[in-house]
Motif scaffolding. Structure first.
Motif, PDB file in Angstrom:
ATOM      1  N   ALA A 336       2.581  -7.580  -1.634  1.00 52.56           N
ATOM      2  CA  ALA A 336       3.378  -8.800  -1.564  1.00 52.56           C
ATOM      3  C   ALA A 336       2.731  -9.777  -0.605  1.00 52.56           C
ATOM      4  O   ALA A 336       2.077  -9.386   0.373  1.00 52.56           O
ATOM      5  CB  ALA A 336       4.800  -8.484  -1.102  1.00 52.56           C
ATOM      6  N   LEU A 337       2.905 -11.051  -0.880  1.00 51.63           N
ATOM      7  CA  LEU A 337       2.470 -12.125   0.005  1.00 51.63           C
ATOM      8  C   LEU A 337       3.684 -12.965   0.343  1.00 51.63           C
ATOM      9  O   LEU A 337       4.412 -13.411  -0.554  1.00 51.63           O
ATOM     10  CB  LEU A 337       1.401 -12.989  -0.670  1.00 51.63           C
ATOM     11  N   GLY A 338       3.925 -13.183   1.625  1.00 49.66           N
ATOM     12  CA  GLY A 338       5.083 -13.980   2.016  1.00 49.66           C
ATOM     13  C   GLY A 338       4.849 -14.704   3.319  1.00 49.66           C
ATOM     14  O   GLY A 338       3.957 -14.363   4.107  1.00 49.66           O
ATOM     15  N   HIS A 339       5.664 -15.717   3.555  1.00 49.62           N
ATOM     16  CA  HIS A 339       5.556 -16.499   4.781  1.00 49.62           C
ATOM     17  C   HIS A 339       6.282 -15.798   5.923  1.00 49.62           C
ATOM     18  O   HIS A 339       7.452 -15.422   5.806  1.00 49.62           O
ATOM     19  CB  HIS A 339       6.167 -17.881   4.579  1.00 49.62           C
ATOM     20  N   VAL A 340       5.583 -15.609   7.040  1.00 52.61           N
ATOM     21  CA  VAL A 340       6.231 -15.200   8.284  1.00 52.61           C
ATOM     22  C   VAL A 340       6.343 -16.392   9.225  1.00 52.61           C
ATOM     23  O   VAL A 340       6.879 -16.293  10.325  1.00 52.61           O
ATOM     24  CB  VAL A 340       5.469 -14.044   8.962  1.00 52.61           C
ATOM     25  N   GLY A 341       5.829 -17.489   8.807  1.00 56.68           N
ATOM     26  CA  GLY A 341       5.925 -18.767   9.497  1.00 56.68           C
ATOM     27  C   GLY A 341       5.549 -19.836   8.494  1.00 56.68           C
ATOM     28  O   GLY A 341       4.920 -19.544   7.469  1.00 56.68           O
ATOM     29  N   ILE A 342       5.926 -21.076   8.766  1.00 52.74           N
ATOM     30  CA  ILE A 342       5.620 -22.140   7.818  1.00 52.74           C
ATOM     31  C   ILE A 342       4.120 -22.232   7.565  1.00 52.74           C
ATOM     32  O   ILE A 342       3.664 -22.505   6.454  1.00 52.74           O
ATOM     33  CB  ILE A 342       6.154 -23.486   8.340  1.00 52.74           C
ATOM     34  N   SER A 343       3.336 -21.971   8.587  1.00 54.54           N
ATOM     35  CA  SER A 343       1.887 -22.126   8.462  1.00 54.54           C
ATOM     36  C   SER A 343       1.140 -20.797   8.465  1.00 54.54           C
ATOM     37  O   SER A 343      -0.075 -20.775   8.603  1.00 54.54           O
ATOM     38  CB  SER A 343       1.360 -23.006   9.607  1.00 54.54           C
ATOM     39  N   ARG A 344       1.842 -19.668   8.282  1.00 54.68           N
ATOM     40  CA  ARG A 344       1.195 -18.360   8.358  1.00 54.68           C
ATOM     41  C   ARG A 344       1.791 -17.412   7.326  1.00 54.68           C
ATOM     42  O   ARG A 344       3.000 -17.390   7.131  1.00 54.68           O
ATOM     43  CB  ARG A 344       1.348 -17.771   9.763  1.00 54.68           C
ATOM     44  N   SER A 345       0.912 -16.630   6.675  1.00 54.29           N
ATOM     45  CA  SER A 345       1.362 -15.738   5.608  1.00 54.29           C
ATOM     46  C   SER A 345       0.876 -14.321   5.861  1.00 54.29           C
ATOM     47  O   SER A 345      -0.195 -14.096   6.432  1.00 54.29           O
ATOM     48  CB  SER A 345       0.849 -16.224   4.249  1.00 54.29           C
ATOM     49  N   LEU A 346       1.666 -13.362   5.374  1.00 55.54           N
ATOM     50  CA  LEU A 346       1.406 -11.944   5.598  1.00 55.54           C
ATOM     51  C   LEU A 346       1.259 -11.225   4.265  1.00 55.54           C
ATOM     52  O   LEU A 346       2.028 -11.456   3.332  1.00 55.54           O
ATOM     53  CB  LEU A 346       2.568 -11.330   6.389  1.00 55.54           C
ATOM     54  N   LEU A 347       0.276 -10.326   4.196  1.00 58.07           N
ATOM     55  CA  LEU A 347       0.135  -9.413   3.072  1.00 58.07           C
ATOM     56  C   LEU A 347       0.801  -8.095   3.437  1.00 58.07           C
ATOM     57  O   LEU A 347       0.576  -7.563   4.530  1.00 58.07           O
ATOM     58  CB  LEU A 347      -1.341  -9.168   2.755  1.00 58.07           C
ATOM     59  N   VAL A 348       1.605  -7.559   2.515  1.00 57.84           N
ATOM     60  CA  VAL A 348       2.344  -6.329   2.775  1.00 57.84           C
ATOM     61  C   VAL A 348       2.083  -5.343   1.647  1.00 57.84           C
ATOM     62  O   VAL A 348       2.212  -5.687   0.467  1.00 57.84           O
ATOM     63  CB  VAL A 348       3.864  -6.593   2.894  1.00 57.84           C
ATOM     64  N   HIS A 349       1.719  -4.110   2.025  1.00 58.21           N
ATOM     65  CA  HIS A 349       1.612  -3.030   1.051  1.00 58.21           C
ATOM     66  C   HIS A 349       2.975  -2.371   0.911  1.00 58.21           C
ATOM     67  O   HIS A 349       3.647  -2.094   1.902  1.00 58.21           O
ATOM     68  CB  HIS A 349       0.579  -2.001   1.520  1.00 58.21           C
ATOM     69  N   ILE A 350       3.402  -2.110  -0.334  1.00 60.14           N
ATOM     70  CA  ILE A 350       4.698  -1.496  -0.597  1.00 60.14           C
ATOM     71  C   ILE A 350       4.469  -0.248  -1.437  1.00 60.14           C
ATOM     72  O   ILE A 350       3.871  -0.317  -2.526  1.00 60.14           O
ATOM     73  CB  ILE A 350       5.638  -2.465  -1.341  1.00 60.14           C
ATOM     74  N   ASP A 351       4.931   0.889  -0.935  1.00 60.12           N
ATOM     75  CA  ASP A 351       4.832   2.122  -1.704  1.00 60.12           C
ATOM     76  C   ASP A 351       5.739   1.997  -2.932  1.00 60.12           C
ATOM     77  O   ASP A 351       6.938   1.736  -2.794  1.00 60.12           O
ATOM     78  CB  ASP A 351       5.263   3.314  -0.848  1.00 60.12           C
ATOM     79  N   PRO A 352       5.200   2.171  -4.135  1.00 59.17           N
ATOM     80  CA  PRO A 352       6.009   1.938  -5.347  1.00 59.17           C
ATOM     81  C   PRO A 352       7.117   2.957  -5.549  1.00 59.17           C
ATOM     82  O   PRO A 352       8.027   2.723  -6.348  1.00 59.17           O
ATOM     83  CB  PRO A 352       4.978   2.019  -6.477  1.00 59.17           C
ATOM     84  N   THR A 353       7.075   4.071  -4.825  1.00 55.39           N
ATOM     85  CA  THR A 353       8.111   5.102  -4.965  1.00 55.39           C
ATOM     86  C   THR A 353       9.162   5.009  -3.882  1.00 55.39           C
ATOM     87  O   THR A 353      10.362   4.991  -4.152  1.00 55.39           O
ATOM     88  CB  THR A 353       7.480   6.510  -4.938  1.00 55.39           C
ATOM     89  N   THR A 354       8.717   4.919  -2.627  1.00 59.76           N
ATOM     90  CA  THR A 354       9.646   4.945  -1.491  1.00 59.76           C
ATOM     91  C   THR A 354      10.040   3.565  -0.987  1.00 59.76           C
ATOM     92  O   THR A 354      11.048   3.419  -0.299  1.00 59.76           O
ATOM     93  CB  THR A 354       9.031   5.722  -0.319  1.00 59.76           C
ATOM     94  N   GLY A 355       9.228   2.556  -1.287  1.00 59.81           N
ATOM     95  CA  GLY A 355       9.482   1.224  -0.763  1.00 59.81           C
ATOM     96  C   GLY A 355       9.008   1.028   0.663  1.00 59.81           C
ATOM     97  O   GLY A 355       9.238  -0.027   1.254  1.00 59.81           O
ATOM     98  N   GLU A 356       8.342   2.027   1.224  1.00 54.15           N
ATOM     99  CA  GLU A 356       7.838   1.897   2.599  1.00 54.15           C
ATOM    100  C   GLU A 356       6.871   0.715   2.695  1.00 54.15           C
ATOM    101  O   GLU A 356       5.999   0.542   1.858  1.00 54.15           O
ATOM    102  CB  GLU A 356       7.144   3.179   3.034  1.00 54.15           C
ATOM    103  N   GLN A 357       7.025  -0.080   3.770  1.00 53.88           N
ATOM    104  CA  GLN A 357       6.237  -1.293   3.933  1.00 53.88           C
ATOM    105  C   GLN A 357       5.165  -1.107   5.003  1.00 53.88           C
ATOM    106  O   GLN A 357       5.425  -0.531   6.057  1.00 53.88           O
ATOM    107  CB  GLN A 357       7.135  -2.459   4.349  1.00 53.88           C
ATOM    108  N   THR A 358       3.975  -1.641   4.735  1.00 51.89           N
ATOM    109  CA  THR A 358       2.894  -1.619   5.710  1.00 51.89           C
ATOM    110  C   THR A 358       2.257  -3.004   5.765  1.00 51.89           C
ATOM    111  O   THR A 358       1.584  -3.417   4.809  1.00 51.89           O
ATOM    112  CB  THR A 358       1.815  -0.586   5.333  1.00 51.89           C
ATOM    113  N   PRO A 359       2.446  -3.755   6.847  1.00 53.85           N
ATOM    114  CA  PRO A 359       1.744  -5.044   6.973  1.00 53.85           C
ATOM    115  C   PRO A 359       0.239  -4.804   7.017  1.00 53.85           C
ATOM    116  O   PRO A 359      -0.243  -3.909   7.722  1.00 53.85           O
ATOM    117  CB  PRO A 359       2.265  -5.604   8.305  1.00 53.85           C
ATOM    118  N   LEU A 360      -0.509  -5.593   6.260  1.00 57.94           N
ATOM    119  CA  LEU A 360      -1.951  -5.373   6.156  1.00 57.94           C
ATOM    120  C   LEU A 360      -2.757  -6.261   7.099  1.00 57.94           C
ATOM    121  O   LEU A 360      -3.780  -5.834   7.615  1.00 57.94           O
ATOM    122  CB  LEU A 360      -2.408  -5.608   4.714  1.00 57.94           C
ATOM    123  N   ASN A 361      -2.330  -7.486   7.307  1.00 54.55           N
ATOM    124  CA  ASN A 361      -3.157  -8.436   8.054  1.00 54.55           C
ATOM    125  C   ASN A 361      -2.403  -9.048   9.227  1.00 54.55           C
ATOM    126  O   ASN A 361      -2.530 -10.244   9.504  1.00 54.55           O
ATOM    127  CB  ASN A 361      -3.658  -9.549   7.130  1.00 54.55           C
TER     128      ASN A 361
END
Length: 631
Positions: A336-361
């Motif tokens: 997933a790609l989403g805004h954590v600030g108006i001028s900054r974005s985060l890539l997140v890995h999501i486990d397709p089974t458990t939904g566990e989230q891991t920020p990548l960058n």
């Protein structure tokens, strides 16, 4: 607990002076991670002062602020700058290394907390009238210090105004914590959660305290609440720190056997912060004593007494820079790609089974203009900004590299990767938006861009995907699906969605069919999902998706489940065979979800539709008002 850095003090009384350090005249300092910043009242001075305290020696240095500051709240930022706020001054940034201060945002906040991405949170009272008469509730406000933009977290549901609030903290997922102070009515303090979706809930009644002065959240997510003990014995009415389980709300006093008796009266008030090793730093508001406490045993010993100080308003620890997480993506993983600030974005890995989230960058956030992603067969993530800048993020190496720029005046609408690795995108050129979507092909090695249909653009085209045979499908704002054949260099109508409006998303299903997400004409903020036969264009509504969920994005997992996402980062899992929809995950700290993708099969295997393309989803045009040509 490591207390070797504590200053040795003679005697057990923690109110005694613990060292020769002097605050001295204000000067420029350069705080480092783990350093202590304290907002204090200085004896004989009308204005509060910032103190830098060395966590090893206890040496105190008054920080030059560039302008007088008032009573308020502080949080230290990565790099050692300090954010200061109160209701009258707005949000200020103080640069201890230069002694200068600047206005971040003209937002008056009562207390401050900061998330792991540098966003400042606080709360503000809302009154019935402009002259601040008749308090009606509180709003939690988020400020992006990078550009000063602010957002009300709970615009539709104010925190009730039945009491005063003292403590304020932030949980790892971006949930704000507020603590009531209702001692005058005989009620124990209550911890109230304000989720990043603006929803209110009660976490715990902290009956061990008469009132609650401050709260902090440790690395494990446990909440520590500090205030005056409610124990019946007068001798026991000292300062108490209580651990609150974030899942159950269970409260456990940490230092019940030895409550702090440091105050000069029987009304102890404390501010707390968590040091990098987990030690709890407790500041007595009246005497200016800093105490270190073991978070498990409650064992405490004095660290230092702040000299010439007759009051402590707030204390903060300089945070270490966040680090990116190295991870090797596997087939079927969700990104997933989403805004954590108006001028900054985060890539997140999501486990397709458990939904566990891991920020990548987390340590290398993308520019906020990045709004598209696709995953290549080797696991690298392609990102594209709306103004045509493409780069790669390697999650295994936590590195980014530039791929190409389309040039000034070029805009990107959607992005995909086909089996051979060729990158495809739809977009437009400034001043030519009325001509329709321009399809372009990008060589993944050289970054060379080739326009496919410069003289035959797709009217109102936007979302796109590529099929197993290389043909491109483009969805339009009129609810049509257009098929473009690269070999013949021609386009033709493929399907017109029945009982549906604008195509908000278009992707491939695991069986090779198309999956469209479109507006539901029956009501605003409603969505429909439709399966479209790849050969015939025949349509089958996916009734399991609740239209009221207002899904704006959709990807299909390798097991055929539909993952539908909303603009505010809520993902639902839709089982089409069972006809059910369940909440899958709420993305942490994401305030605007921009894109989703599924990791494809490595192309070397040549197996399955999943090897053919990386599925990409974008937010709806109605939210993408920043994009030129948005309808």
């Amino acid at each position: 607990m490591n207390l070797t850095n504590s200053i040795a003090c003679v005697g057990a009384a923690i109110s005694m002076w613990c060292g020769p350090a002097q605050a001295g005249a204000p000067e420029a300092v350069q705080p480092e991670p783990g350093d202590i910043i304290v907002l204090v009242a200085i004896t004989g001075s009308p204005d509060p002062t910032l103190l830098h305290v060395d966590p090893v020696t206890g040496t105190q240095t008054a920080i030059a602020t560039g302008t007088p500051i008032d009573e308020g709240s502080i949080v230290a930022e990565v790099g050692g700058t300090v954010l200061f706020a109160n209701r009258n001054s707005g949000l200020l940034r103080i640069h201890p290394s230069t002694g200068q201060s600047s206005v971040v945002a003209p937002v008056g906040l009562e207390r401050l907390a900061i998330d792991s991405f540098g966003n400042a949170f606080g709360y503000a009272p809302i009154y019935q009238t402009p002259d601040e008469y008749d308090l009606i509730g509180y709003q939690v406000i988020r400020v992006d210090p990078a550009d000063g933009s602010s957002q009300v977290v709970n615009p539709l549901m104010l925190v009730p105004s039945f009491t005063d609030f003292e403590a304020f903290a932030l949980e790892p997922d971006g949930t704000a914590l507020m603590a009531t102070d209702d001692e005058g009515l005989g009620s124990p303090p209550e911890l109230i959660r304000v989720s990043r979706l603006g929803e209110l809930s009660s976490l715990a009644i902290v009956s061990e305290l008469v009132w609650l002065n401050d709260a902090a959240v440790d690395a494990a997510g446990d909440i520590l609440a500090a205030g005056r003990s409610s124990a019946p014995s007068v001798l026991e009415k000292g300062g108490l720190v209580v651990r609150v389980n974030p899942d159950t709300g269970t409260t456990t006093p940490i230092n019940a056997g030895a409550p702090f008796q440091q105050s000069t009266d029987d009304n102890p008030s404390m501010q707390i912060a968590i040091e990098p090793d987990g030690t709890v730093l407790v500041a007595d508001e009246q005497s200016g004593v800093l105490v270190r406490m073991d978070p498990q045993s409650g064992e405490a010993e004095p660290f230092v007494t702040l000299t010439e100080v007759n009051g402590v308003y707030d204390v903060s620890i300089v945070p270490a820079p966040p680090r990116s997480r190295a991870l090797t993506l596997e087939r079927g993983d969700i990104v997933a790609l989403g805004h954590v600030g108006i001028s900054r974005s985060l890539l997140v890995h999501i486990d397709p089974t458990t939904g566990e989230q891991t920020p990548l960058n987390a340590g290398n956030l993308l520019d906020g203009g990045e709004s598209l992603i696709a995953v290549e067969s080797d696991g690298r993530i392609l990102t594209a900004s709306w103004d045509g800048y493409l780069q790669r993020w390697d999650p295994a190496l936590t590195e980014s590299s530039s791929l190409t720029s389309l040039g000034e005046g070029h805009f990107v609408y959607d992005l995909a990767v086909e089996r051979g690795g060729t990158i495809l995108l739809s977009g437009s050129i400034a001043g030519e938006e009325h001509m329709g979507a321009l399809l372009q092909e990008i060589d993944p090695a050289s970054g060379v861009v080739t326009a496919l249909n410069p003289g035959n653009r797709i009217s109102d085209g936007d979302r796109m995907t590529v099929g197993a045979d290389g043909r491109i499908f483009v969805g339009t704002s009129a609810g049509e699906i257009i098929r473009y054949d690269r070999d013949l260099a021609q386009q033709e109508p493929f399907a017109t969605l029945m009982d549906a409006g604008e195509v908000n998303d278009l992707s491939l299903d695991v069986d090779g069919d198309l999956l469209a997400l479109a507006d539901d004409p029956s009501g605003e903020d409603r969505s429909l999902a439709i399966d479209i036969d790849y050969a015939t264009g025949a349509q089958t509504p996916i009734d399991a998706l609740d239209p009221a969920s207002d899904a704006e994005l959709a990807v299909v997992t390798v097991d055929g489940a539909l993952i539908a996402g909303t603009g505010d980062g809520v993902l639902y899992r839709v089982d089409r065979e069972a006809g059910t929809q369940v909440l899958f995950v709420i993305l942490d700290n994401i305030f605007e979800l921009e894109a989703l993708a599924v990791v494809p099969e490595p192309s070397s295997t040549g197996q399955g539709i999943a090897a053919l393309t990386s599925l990409v989803c974008l937010t709806r045009l109605r939210r993408s008002t920043h994009r030129p040509g948005a309808r």
